[in-house]
Design a protein around this motif. Structure first.
Motif, short mmCIF file in Angstrom:
data_model
loop_
_atom_site.label_atom_id
_atom_site.label_comp_id
_atom_site.label_asym_id
_atom_site.label_seq_id
_atom_site.Cartn_x
_atom_site.Cartn_y
_atom_site.Cartn_z
N VAL A 267 0.73 -0.97 -0.09
CA VAL A 267 0.14 0.02 0.19
C VAL A 267 0.38 0.94 -0.14
O VAL A 267 2.22 1.22 1.39
N GLU A 268 0.14 2.08 -0.70
CA GLU A 268 1.40 3.40 -0.69
C GLU A 268 -0.01 4.40 -1.41
O GLU A 268 -1.20 4.53 -1.16
N ILE A 269 0.63 6.25 -0.63
CA ILE A 269 0.03 7.25 0.16
C ILE A 269 0.85 7.89 -1.37
O ILE A 269 1.01 8.44 -0.25
N ALA A 270 -0.12 8.95 -1.63
CA ALA A 270 0.33 9.77 -1.96
C ALA A 270 -0.62 11.11 -2.27
O ALA A 270 -1.62 11.45 -2.47
N GLU A 271 0.31 12.51 -1.57
CA GLU A 271 -0.90 13.68 -1.09
C GLU A 271 -0.18 14.50 -2.30
O GLU A 271 1.20 14.61 -3.42
N PRO B 82 -3.36 0.41 -3.73
CA PRO B 82 -3.08 -0.44 -2.35
C PRO B 82 -2.19 -1.67 -3.63
O PRO B 82 -2.31 -2.98 -2.73
N GLY B 83 -2.02 -1.69 -4.05
CA GLY B 83 -0.62 -2.55 -4.55
C GLY B 83 -1.39 -3.70 -4.75
O GLY B 83 -2.17 -3.87 -5.77
N ASP B 84 -1.07 -4.57 -4.51
CA ASP B 84 -1.70 -6.45 -4.71
C ASP B 84 -3.13 -6.70 -4.21
O ASP B 84 -3.55 -7.32 -3.21
N SER B 85 -3.57 -5.62 -3.12
CA SER B 85 -4.16 -5.25 -2.08
C SER B 85 -5.53 -5.90 -2.48
O SER B 85 -6.47 -6.21 -1.64
#
Length: 121
Positions: free
Chosen positions: A2-6, A26-29
């Motif tokens: 998971v990554e979050i980008a503002e 979410p990537g592979d989630s």
């Protein structure tokens, strides 16, 4: 992973407006964004990080008293996105703003890297 980008930070004059965006990757989630509360924190110069606003999994907004009436938090689940619209910005709103996605029941809390907001007097 998971990554979050503002995005959307910048510099404005006193009384100006900005809208911050948050993208949940979410990537592979899989399609899990809707199960998370989305928070906006900020860290003002020389101060501890503080929670500014939350839009819950049930789409209920919660605000810190100092921003209530000036900031609006929202989310768009099909786009894995959250937003913080800020109006009537004051110099004391100057901070690095962080988006986080949290699911307390599973002790999951993902953080973005932050975006700078600067409000000039």
């Amino acid at each position: 992973q998971v990554e979050i980008a503002e995005s959307g930070g910048g510099s404005v004059q006193n009384g100006g407006s900005l809208t911050l965006s948050c993208l949940f990757k979410p990537g592979d989630s899989g399609n899990i964004f809707s199960f998370f509360d989305l928070n906006w924190y900020r860290q003002q110069p020389g101060k501890q990080r503080e929670l500014v606003a939350t839009i819950t999994e049930q789409d209920q907004p919660v605000y810190q008293p100092s921003v209530k009436g000036r900031f609006t938090v929202s989310r768009l689940n099909p786009r894995n996105s959250g937003y913080l619209h800020m109006k009537n910005l004051q110099p004391e709103d100057t901070a690095v703003y962080y988006c986080t996605c949290e699911r307390k029941a599973l002790n999951l809390h993902f953080w973005g890297r932050g975006t700078q907001v600067t409000v000039f007097p």
